[in-house]
Design an enzyme around this catalytic site. Structure first.
Site, PDB file in Angstrom:
ATOM      1  N   ARG A  69       0.845  -1.202   0.000  1.00  0.00           N
ATOM      2  CA  ARG A  69       0.000   0.000   0.000  1.00  0.00           C
ATOM      3  C   ARG A  69       0.879   1.251   0.000  1.00  0.00           C
ATOM      4  NH1 ARG A  69      -4.535  -0.052   4.465  1.00  0.00           N
ATOM      5  NH2 ARG A  69      -5.291   1.667   3.180  1.00  0.00           N
ATOM      6  N   CYS A 106      -1.061   5.743   9.340  1.00  0.00           N
ATOM      7  CA  CYS A 106      -1.425   4.451   8.764  1.00  0.00           C
ATOM      8  C   CYS A 106      -2.555   4.685   7.779  1.00  0.00           C
ATOM      9  CB  CYS A 106      -1.801   3.472   9.869  1.00  0.00           C
ATOM     10  SG  CYS A 106      -3.174   4.036  10.910  1.00  0.00           S
TER      11      CYS A 106
END
Length: 283
Positions: A180, A238
């Site tokens: 990601r 995050c």
């Protein structure tokens, strides 16, 4: 002044001892699954004796929107939730989840940020407790009302602009999975990639195969290799501010203070004016 515990973690064996002592901690069960079913039924089926369930999506986060998928809850509303759960100033609190540690770390971070000094995470969560022979109870627990009053700002919090600046002047760690960060996949948010200048530091590397946090010296070596641990400021983000709290917790175990960008990638990527970097390197 209330003393801050020497470690933000507590083993199952040490928790057993404290629960049998003269000053047992308040227990909060914050089991949660990203995109999964609500965990209240699992709590009602079996939890640490005396633990009160706290719902991450409804009580440890505000409504999704411009602040991201899991923005911080209103401090006063969070304080009311904690009081209903039996949290009081000066009384130790232990939080746990199903074992991943993300939700427990979110509760730990929120309590620390709002001024509760004596909060720890059960290392390994419920799985570690049962593996150590700890008993569980079914049903729900009605806690005695606590007196906790939040006072936000006790530990570091970043907004988007501050996170961007820290990526240039210090160390900004991206706690998501490496793919990601690199922008190879993005299953949730509008676009893949990372904040320019951020360093990939997946949360999954904070724990061992047993689900327990790595030793403090091992964690410190890990973070120092990523550039943290010196005089430069350290921040973490995050996807939505949950697993990032786990990274802040791991840094705390290593003795490295760090701030959390709570809006994280879900907030950053929703704003098309903000730059996006892709690839494996600090961009």
């Amino acid at each position: 002044m209330t003393a801050i515990p020497s470690s933000p973690l507590l083993s199952a064996a040490d928790l057993k001892t404290e629960l049998a002592g003269p000053r047992p901690p308040v227990l909060l069960d914050v089991r949660w699954q990203l995109g999964g079913p609500n965990q209240r039924p699992a709590y009602e089926a079996g939890h640490l004796p005396g633990a009160v369930y706290v719902d991450l999506d409804a009580e440890l986060a505000g409504p999704a929107g411009s602040g991201g998928r899991h923005p911080l809850p209103d401090p006063e509303e969070f304080g009311a939730v904690m009081r209903r759960a039996g949290v009081s100033a000066g009384v130790p609190v232990v939080v746990y989840d199903g074992g991943q540690g993300w939700a427990a770390a979110r509760a730990w971070w929120l309590l620390r940020w709002t001024g509760h000094a004596q909060v720890r995470v059960l290392d390994g969560g419920l799985a570690a407790w049962t593996a150590a022979g700890g008993s569980v109870s079914a049903g729900t627990v009605a806690a005695r009302e606590g007196d906790f009053k939040p006072n936000p700002g006790a530990i570091g919090l970043l907004n988007a602009d501050e996170a961007a600046a820290l990526a240039r002047s210090g160390v900004l760690l991206d706690a998501r999975a490496g793919e990601r960060y690199r922008g190879e996949v993005e299953p949730i948010d509008p676009v893949g990639g990372h904040i320019p200048g951020a360093v990939s530091a997946p949360t999954t590397q904070n724990v061992g195969p047993d689900g327990l946090f790595l030793a403090p010296d091992v964690l410190r070596a890990r973070f120092e290799a990523l550039g943290a641990g010196g005089s430069a400021g350290v921040g973490v983000y995050c996807g939505s501010g949950v697993s990032g709290a786990h990274e802040v917790l791991a840094l705390s175990v290593a003795g490295i203070p760090a701030a959390l960008y709570a809006g994280s990638w879900s907030q950053w990527s929703a704003d098309p004016s903000r730059p996006v970097a892709v690839g494996p390197e600090r961009g």
